[in-house]
Enzyme design. Structure first.
Site, PDB file in Angstrom:
ATOM      1  N   PRO A  23       0.823  -1.214   0.000  1.00  0.00           N
ATOM      2  CA  PRO A  23       0.000   0.000   0.000  1.00  0.00           C
ATOM      3  C   PRO A  23       0.857   1.265   0.000  1.00  0.00           C
ATOM      4  O   PRO A  23       1.829   1.350   0.757  1.00  0.00           O
ATOM      5  CB  PRO A  23      -0.802  -0.111   1.300  1.00  0.00           C
ATOM      6  CG  PRO A  23      -0.165  -1.191   2.100  1.00  0.00           C
ATOM      7  CD  PRO A  23       0.606  -2.056   1.169  1.00  0.00           C
ATOM      8  N   CYS A  25       0.242   5.524  -0.120  1.00  0.00           N
ATOM      9  CA  CYS A  25      -0.577   6.731  -0.221  1.00  0.00           C
ATOM     10  C   CYS A  25      -0.111   7.599  -1.383  1.00  0.00           C
ATOM     11  O   CYS A  25       1.091   7.796  -1.565  1.00  0.00           O
ATOM     12  CB  CYS A  25      -0.444   7.562   1.052  1.00  0.00           C
ATOM     13  SG  CYS A  25      -1.357   6.891   2.425  1.00  0.00           S
ATOM     14  N   ALA A  62      -3.581   3.241   1.920  1.00  0.00           N
ATOM     15  CA  ALA A  62      -4.430   3.294   3.108  1.00  0.00           C
ATOM     16  C   ALA A  62      -5.742   3.986   2.740  1.00  0.00           C
ATOM     17  O   ALA A  62      -5.738   5.130   2.281  1.00  0.00           O
ATOM     18  CB  ALA A  62      -3.715   4.058   4.218  1.00  0.00           C
ATOM     19  N   GLN A 104      -6.235  -1.680   1.397  1.00  0.00           N
ATOM     20  CA  GLN A 104      -5.818  -1.582   2.792  1.00  0.00           C
ATOM     21  C   GLN A 104      -6.770  -0.622   3.487  1.00  0.00           C
ATOM     22  O   GLN A 104      -6.817   0.556   3.132  1.00  0.00           O
ATOM     23  CB  GLN A 104      -4.391  -1.047   2.896  1.00  0.00           C
ATOM     24  CG  GLN A 104      -3.912  -1.010   4.341  1.00  0.00           C
ATOM     25  CD  GLN A 104      -2.590  -0.293   4.530  1.00  0.00           C
ATOM     26  OE1 GLN A 104      -2.430   0.845   4.105  1.00  0.00           O
ATOM     27  NE2 GLN A 104      -1.649  -0.924   5.191  1.00  0.00           N
ATOM     28  N   TYR A 184      -0.453   4.083  13.208  1.00  0.00           N
ATOM     29  CA  TYR A 184      -1.841   4.518  12.976  1.00  0.00           C
ATOM     30  C   TYR A 184      -2.754   3.909  14.044  1.00  0.00           C
ATOM     31  O   TYR A 184      -2.283   3.191  14.943  1.00  0.00           O
ATOM     32  CB  TYR A 184      -2.269   4.200  11.536  1.00  0.00           C
ATOM     33  CG  TYR A 184      -1.455   5.027  10.550  1.00  0.00           C
ATOM     34  CD1 TYR A 184      -1.572   6.420  10.554  1.00  0.00           C
ATOM     35  CD2 TYR A 184      -0.521   4.449   9.703  1.00  0.00           C
ATOM     36  CE1 TYR A 184      -0.784   7.201   9.708  1.00  0.00           C
ATOM     37  CE2 TYR A 184       0.264   5.217   8.852  1.00  0.00           C
ATOM     38  CZ  TYR A 184       0.121   6.599   8.863  1.00  0.00           C
ATOM     39  OH  TYR A 184       0.894   7.382   8.049  1.00  0.00           O
ATOM     40  N   ARG A 232      -1.725  -5.838   8.469  1.00  0.00           N
ATOM     41  CA  ARG A 232      -0.324  -5.357   8.526  1.00  0.00           C
ATOM     42  C   ARG A 232       0.006  -4.956   9.952  1.00  0.00           C
ATOM     43  O   ARG A 232      -0.726  -4.181  10.577  1.00  0.00           O
ATOM     44  CB  ARG A 232      -0.142  -4.170   7.569  1.00  0.00           C
ATOM     45  CG  ARG A 232       1.231  -3.532   7.668  1.00  0.00           C
ATOM     46  CD  ARG A 232       1.515  -2.537   6.563  1.00  0.00           C
ATOM     47  NE  ARG A 232       2.292  -3.162   5.488  1.00  0.00           N
ATOM     48  CZ  ARG A 232       2.983  -2.493   4.568  1.00  0.00           C
ATOM     49  NH1 ARG A 232       2.987  -1.181   4.559  1.00  0.00           N
ATOM     50  NH2 ARG A 232       3.663  -3.140   3.640  1.00  0.00           N
ATOM     51  N   ARG A 325       8.728   1.042  -2.918  1.00  0.00           N
ATOM     52  CA  ARG A 325       9.480   2.001  -3.734  1.00  0.00           C
ATOM     53  C   ARG A 325      10.068   1.392  -5.000  1.00  0.00           C
ATOM     54  O   ARG A 325      10.113   2.063  -6.040  1.00  0.00           O
ATOM     55  CB  ARG A 325      10.561   2.664  -2.872  1.00  0.00           C
ATOM     56  CG  ARG A 325       9.957   3.657  -1.874  1.00  0.00           C
ATOM     57  CD  ARG A 325      10.928   4.020  -0.789  1.00  0.00           C
ATOM     58  NE  ARG A 325      11.247   2.873   0.052  1.00  0.00           N
ATOM     59  CZ  ARG A 325      12.117   2.899   1.058  1.00  0.00           C
ATOM     60  NH1 ARG A 325      12.761   4.026   1.327  1.00  0.00           N
ATOM     61  NH2 ARG A 325      12.344   1.830   1.781  1.00  0.00           N
TER      62      ARG A 325
END
Ligand SMILES: Cc1cc2nc3c(=O)[nH]c(=O)nc-3n(C[C@H](O)[C@H](O)[C@H](O)COP(=O)(O)O)c2cc1C
Length: 377
Positions: A23, A25, A62, A104, A184, A232, A325
């Site tokens: 995932p 953002c 997310a 996610q 989170y 996760r 990445r």
């Protein structure tokens, strides 16, 4: 030995290979109004491209279960039925390129209401900022002070996870991952460093893990039996007095018993910490969960090389490899990996792109027909 290009079946869903898009953002939804939280053309192009590139599983960034659960005002969301059609467009595109569409689902807790990383800081009132909620009224460094959640807030958040999961099923996702990592909301409950409650949602391991277990139960209850559920975790906070790998293993056993099929093992990001970042630095955490809880795991974090990914599977440390990445740099990483590992036959490019891959190392082809040329003009 598990081949990077072998399929894996989780419940009734077969993923064509072991490579997942982690995932990520993108911070590019409308911040407010009727389009808030809805996937944009950017999400479509971004996720479709990675499915075309050969990943087996493509997981969205997310995706907020409530508007207040967004990390930034520009986050993806699925808190409203009106958001379903735009997500359906994404899942169709991903599936049409042969990948399994996953999402996610997330609540940012005290890390909500920030700006996109390239802007930095918290979202101001002019940029649709809000006061976040969290297990305790303790701010993350540099972020807004959150309001401590009431019992009612906690129950409605669990219900929001379930309602979002139901919408995800309706939108065509075939895999759901609960975000309980990276500092989170769910991770904030797990760690004693951010959860200082003295009611049934805090205190000992049982109290701190309760919201995760209740969320897993609520989400599993609205998912079809043949659809896999993942979660996760940050396997450690890398901090004295924080959440530990042993606790992650223990919690993994409990969530597996409740119907979780894959644990995506990350680490850190609750608070600044001395993290031993380096190639594959989170793989030992994945291996600990796999061995200790007897559950399928995804390894993630600084995995960049095809042979490195294959070795992690060969050594029995993980069942899937999630890349972030490396796949931003190269959406064709899976096709390039198949070539690098001498496995071109193991992963076919979509027919539209086949000439680019099947001609690798062969004679140049005529630009408009597939016929090999005898000489280069
Ligand atoms: C641009 C970007 C956005 C990210 N967004 C998320 C996210 O929405 N949810 C999440 O769990 N991790 C997120 N991450 C973390 C990645 O999923 C991944 O765990 C991390 O980048 C390490 O993997 P890598 O070394 O392959 O990049 C993000 C990472 C990047 C680079």
């Amino acid at each position: 030995m598990t081949d990077l290009f072998s399929p894996i079946t989780l419940r009734g869903v077969t993923i064509r290979n072991r490579i997942g898009v982690a995932p990520m953002c993108q911070y590019c939804c409308a911040p407010a109004g009727a389009d808030a939280g809805k996937p944009t053309d950017w999400h479509l192009a971004h996720l479709h491209a990675r499915a075309i590139g050969g990943a087996g599983l493509v997981v969205t960034e997310a995706t907020a279960v409530t508007p207040e659960g967004r990390i930034s005002p520009q986050d993806l969301g699925l808190w409203d039925d009106a958001q379903i059609p735009a997500h359906t467009r994404l899942t169709r595109a991903i599936a049409s390129a042969g990948a399994v569409p996953g999402t996610q689902i997330a609540h940012a807790g005290r890390k909500a209401s920030t700006n996109a990383p390239w802007l930095g800081g918290v979202a101001g009132d002019d940029a649709h900022g809000w006061t976040p909620i969290a297990p305790s009224a303790i701010a993350a460094p540099g972020l807004r002070e959150p309001r401590a959640m009431t019992e009612e807030d906690i129950l409605s958040t669990i219900a929001a996870f379930a309602a979002t999961a139901k919408r995800a099923v309706a939108a065509g996702y075939r895999f759901i991952e609960l975000h309980a990592a990276h500092g989170y909301l769910l991770h904030q409950f797990l760690s004693p460093l951010s959860n200082q409650r003295n009611d049934r949602w805090g205190g000992d391991f049982e109290g701190r893990t309760r919201i995760v277990l209740e969320s897993v139960k609520a989400v599993r209850a609205v998912m079809p039996d043949d659809m896999p559920l993942g979660i996760r975790f940050s396997h450690t906070d890398w901090l004295e007095g924080g959440w530990t790998t042993e606790e992650t293993v223990q919690l993994s056993r409990l969530v597996k018993a409740l119907g979780v099929d894959l644990i995506d093992v990350s680490s850190g990001a609750l608070l600044p910490a001395p993290i031993p970042v380096g190639p594959g630095y989170q793989v030992p955490g994945a291996a600990a969960v796999r061995n200790g809880a007897d559950v399928a795991v995804a390894a993630v974090g600084m995995i960049t090389e095809p042979q490195q990914a294959q070795d992690i599977l060969n050594e029995g440390h993980a069942d899937m490899i999630f890349l972030a990445r490396a796949l931003l740099r190269d959406p064709y990483w899976p096709l390039h990996a198949a070539t690098a590992l001498g496995r071109v036959e193991a992963l076919k490019a979509p027919a539209q792109y086949d000439r680019a891959w099947s001609s690798l190392g062969k004679l140049p082809v005529d630009l408009e027909s597939a016929e090999p040329l005898t000489a280069v003009a």
